[in-house]
Design a protein around this motif. Sequence first.
Motif, PDB file in Angstrom:
ATOM      1  N   PRO A 195       0.657  -1.292  -0.045  1.00 61.91           N
ATOM      2  CA  PRO A 195      -0.058  -0.036  -0.125  1.00 61.91           C
ATOM      3  C   PRO A 195       0.904   1.349  -0.165  1.00 61.91           C
ATOM      4  N   SER A 196       0.268   2.447  -0.611  1.00 61.04           N
ATOM      5  CA  SER A 196       0.870   3.684  -0.369  1.00 61.04           C
ATOM      6  C   SER A 196       0.544   4.231   0.999  1.00 61.04           C
ATOM      7  N   MET A 197       1.509   5.283   1.432  1.00 62.11           N
ATOM      8  CA  MET A 197       1.257   5.754   2.623  1.00 62.11           C
ATOM      9  C   MET A 197      -0.005   6.573   2.567  1.00 62.11           C
ATOM     10  N   GLU A 198      -0.267   7.302   1.537  1.00 61.06           N
ATOM     11  CA  GLU A 198      -1.402   7.978   1.101  1.00 61.06           C
ATOM     12  C   GLU A 198      -2.856   6.951   1.477  1.00 61.06           C
ATOM     13  N   ALA A 199      -2.521   5.852   0.783  1.00 56.30           N
ATOM     14  CA  ALA A 199      -3.722   4.973   1.088  1.00 56.30           C
ATOM     15  C   ALA A 199      -3.841   4.502   2.522  1.00 56.30           C
ATOM     16  N   ASP A 200      -3.071   4.374   3.199  1.00 57.61           N
ATOM     17  CA  ASP A 200      -3.340   4.007   4.453  1.00 57.61           C
ATOM     18  C   ASP A 200      -3.718   5.043   5.430  1.00 57.61           C
ATOM     19  N   LEU A 201      -3.353   6.179   5.179  1.00 53.50           N
ATOM     20  CA  LEU A 201      -3.902   7.475   5.721  1.00 53.50           C
ATOM     21  C   LEU A 201      -5.344   7.532   5.450  1.00 53.50           C
ATOM     22  N   ILE A 202      -5.728   7.380   4.223  1.00 51.53           N
ATOM     23  CA  ILE A 202      -7.216   7.354   3.808  1.00 51.53           C
ATOM     24  C   ILE A 202      -7.910   6.222   4.675  1.00 51.53           C
ATOM     25  N   LEU A 203      -7.456   5.196   4.634  1.00 52.00           N
ATOM     26  CA  LEU A 203      -7.996   4.072   5.251  1.00 52.00           C
ATOM     27  C   LEU A 203      -8.229   4.442   6.994  1.00 52.00           C
ATOM     28  N   HIS A 204      -7.108   5.025   7.409  1.00 53.59           N
ATOM     29  CA  HIS A 204      -7.310   5.477   8.854  1.00 53.59           C
ATOM     30  C   HIS A 204      -8.456   6.376   8.969  1.00 53.59           C
ATOM     31  N   ASP A 205      -8.563   7.366   8.022  1.00 50.66           N
ATOM     32  CA  ASP A 205      -9.658   8.400   8.435  1.00 50.66           C
ATOM     33  C   ASP A 205     -10.859   7.889   8.118  1.00 50.66           C
ATOM     34  N   LYS A 206     -11.118   6.893   7.186  1.00 52.50           N
ATOM     35  CA  LYS A 206     -12.347   6.229   6.667  1.00 52.50           C
ATOM     36  C   LYS A 206     -12.900   5.468   8.063  1.00 52.50           C
ATOM     37  N   LEU A 207     -11.655   4.797   8.589  1.00 56.83           N
ATOM     38  CA  LEU A 207     -12.411   3.986   9.761  1.00 56.83           C
ATOM     39  C   LEU A 207     -12.678   4.914  10.971  1.00 56.83           C
ATOM     40  N   ILE A 208     -11.810   5.978  11.310  1.00 55.27           N
ATOM     41  CA  ILE A 208     -11.944   6.866  12.408  1.00 55.27           C
ATOM     42  C   ILE A 208     -13.063   7.873  12.289  1.00 55.27           C
ATOM     43  N   ASP A 209     -13.452   8.268  11.070  1.00 52.89           N
ATOM     44  CA  ASP A 209     -14.329   9.577  10.697  1.00 52.89           C
ATOM     45  C   ASP A 209     -15.621   8.557  10.412  1.00 52.89           C
ATOM     46  N   SER A 210     -15.981   7.509  10.412  1.00 51.82           N
ATOM     47  CA  SER A 210     -17.307   6.971  10.001  1.00 51.82           C
ATOM     48  C   SER A 210     -18.087   6.712  11.149  1.00 51.82           C
ATOM     49  N   LYS A 211     -19.305   6.929  10.963  1.00 51.73           N
ATOM     50  CA  LYS A 211     -20.256   6.759  11.638  1.00 51.73           C
ATOM     51  C   LYS A 211     -21.200   5.648  11.614  1.00 51.73           C
ATOM     52  N   PRO A 212     -21.279   4.646  12.379  1.00 52.34           N
ATOM     53  CA  PRO A 212     -20.518   4.941  13.778  1.00 52.34           C
ATOM     54  C   PRO A 212     -19.086   4.546  13.414  1.00 52.34           C
ATOM     55  N   LEU A 213     -18.281   4.735  14.404  1.00 53.24           N
ATOM     56  CA  LEU A 213     -16.734   4.533  14.432  1.00 53.24           C
ATOM     57  C   LEU A 213     -16.453   3.108  14.424  1.00 53.24           C
ATOM     58  N   HIS A 214     -15.371   2.939  13.502  1.00 53.05           N
ATOM     59  CA  HIS A 214     -14.841   1.385  13.482  1.00 53.05           C
ATOM     60  C   HIS A 214     -13.527   1.489  14.030  1.00 53.05           C
ATOM     61  N   ALA A 215     -13.673   1.204  15.356  1.00 55.00           N
ATOM     62  CA  ALA A 215     -12.450   1.572  16.262  1.00 55.00           C
ATOM     63  C   ALA A 215     -11.459   0.397  16.630  1.00 55.00           C
ATOM     64  N   SER A 216     -11.792  -0.678  16.266  1.00 57.26           N
ATOM     65  CA  SER A 216     -11.008  -2.056  16.856  1.00 57.26           C
ATOM     66  C   SER A 216      -9.672  -1.843  16.288  1.00 57.26           C
ATOM     67  N   PRO A 217      -9.197  -1.451  15.097  1.00 58.46           N
ATOM     68  CA  PRO A 217      -7.980  -1.394  14.701  1.00 58.46           C
ATOM     69  C   PRO A 217      -6.963  -0.363  15.434  1.00 58.46           C
ATOM     70  N   ALA A 218      -8.002   0.847  16.227  1.00 58.72           N
ATOM     71  CA  ALA A 218      -7.216   1.535  17.061  1.00 58.72           C
ATOM     72  C   ALA A 218      -6.752   1.299  18.336  1.00 58.72           C
ATOM     73  N   GLU A 219      -7.050   0.106  18.407  1.00 60.87           N
ATOM     74  CA  GLU A 219      -6.843  -0.498  19.958  1.00 60.87           C
ATOM     75  C   GLU A 219      -5.341  -1.152  20.126  1.00 60.87           C
ATOM     76  N   HIS A 220      -4.530  -1.154  19.135  1.00 66.78           N
ATOM     77  CA  HIS A 220      -3.363  -1.892  19.207  1.00 66.78           C
ATOM     78  C   HIS A 220      -2.076  -0.769  19.430  1.00 66.78           C
ATOM     79  N   GLN A 221      -2.321   0.453  19.268  1.00 62.77           N
ATOM     80  CA  GLN A 221      -1.570   1.611  19.556  1.00 62.77           C
ATOM     81  C   GLN A 221      -1.680   2.352  20.972  1.00 62.77           C
ATOM     82  N   ALA A 222      -0.335   2.342  21.593  1.00 62.32           N
ATOM     83  CA  ALA A 222      -0.431   2.700  22.884  1.00 62.32           C
ATOM     84  C   ALA A 222       0.913   3.363  23.404  1.00 62.32           C
TER      85      ALA A 222
END
Length: 282
Positions: free
Chosen positions: A225-252
């Motif tokens: 993947p490109s960095m741009e594609a990963d950032l777009i996917l992050h924003d899609k997950l985090i900005d969605s309604k409802p939030l798709h938050a489980s991939p954001a549980e691994h960073q700490a």
Amino acid sequence: MTTISAKVIAHSKCAVSGKEIFTLQLRYPRWIHAEVMTHRQFSRNASSSRAIPVKRLLADMLRDPAYPIYWGSNQKGMQAGAPLTGWRLNTVRGAWWLGKWAAAGAAWLADKAGAHKQVVNRLIEPFCHINVAVTSTEWSNWDALRIHPDAEPHIFHLAGEMFHARMASTPIILQPGEWHTPYVEITDENEEPAAASGGAAILAVKLSVARCARNSYLTHDGKEPSMEADLILHDKLIDSKPLHASPAEHQATPDPYGEHRSQWGNFDHWRQYRKTLPGECQ
């Protein structure tokens, strides 16, 4: 041949408290996934039959089919009896082999008829492996229950692989404000593993979220993947309604003094990225 494996993707240790956090990449037969899901101290993201193209999943199943590693005889209770032998063993192995090819043929026909992958891939799931990213600070309960003679054989084997992978790993030392970011490799000038902090940490966290969603450095099509594609996917997950938050549980990031205890989530003395998102810490 059945694959049951565990690999440490990220391993961090708080410089202040010594508390560790691990992210492991697991591969095991899909039919034991429910047992893995019962452990609530784990944060998990798994490969989805709805996301992987039929041809790719079918090829993976035929290349590396999931077979039992223990062919136990029937008896009362949850545990199998003594191993089958002779013609009984050969018959059961043959039945499993026939089932695999019958499922593969049915999936091929359904795919040719135009069914979506979320329908077609279900046909071959009993013979597939699943790839899973697991992050946790707490492992003692899992080890005690699953590295035990009473455990289901495949879970027992998986737990052993996870334990040995963790014991053989060397952590990156993190200060509060530096981030544990699975699937994002950051190195210093000497090409040694390094911590992410400041602006680099923000970028690393976002990239990590996208890759944990796929539990891979690659896309579901096996491409880089490109960095741009990963950032777009992050924003899609985090900005969605409802939030798709489980991939954001691994960073700490470490929280050795408990100043942000409400943001620990299912971790201990580590602030979870998910709990820093709007509406996730209530």
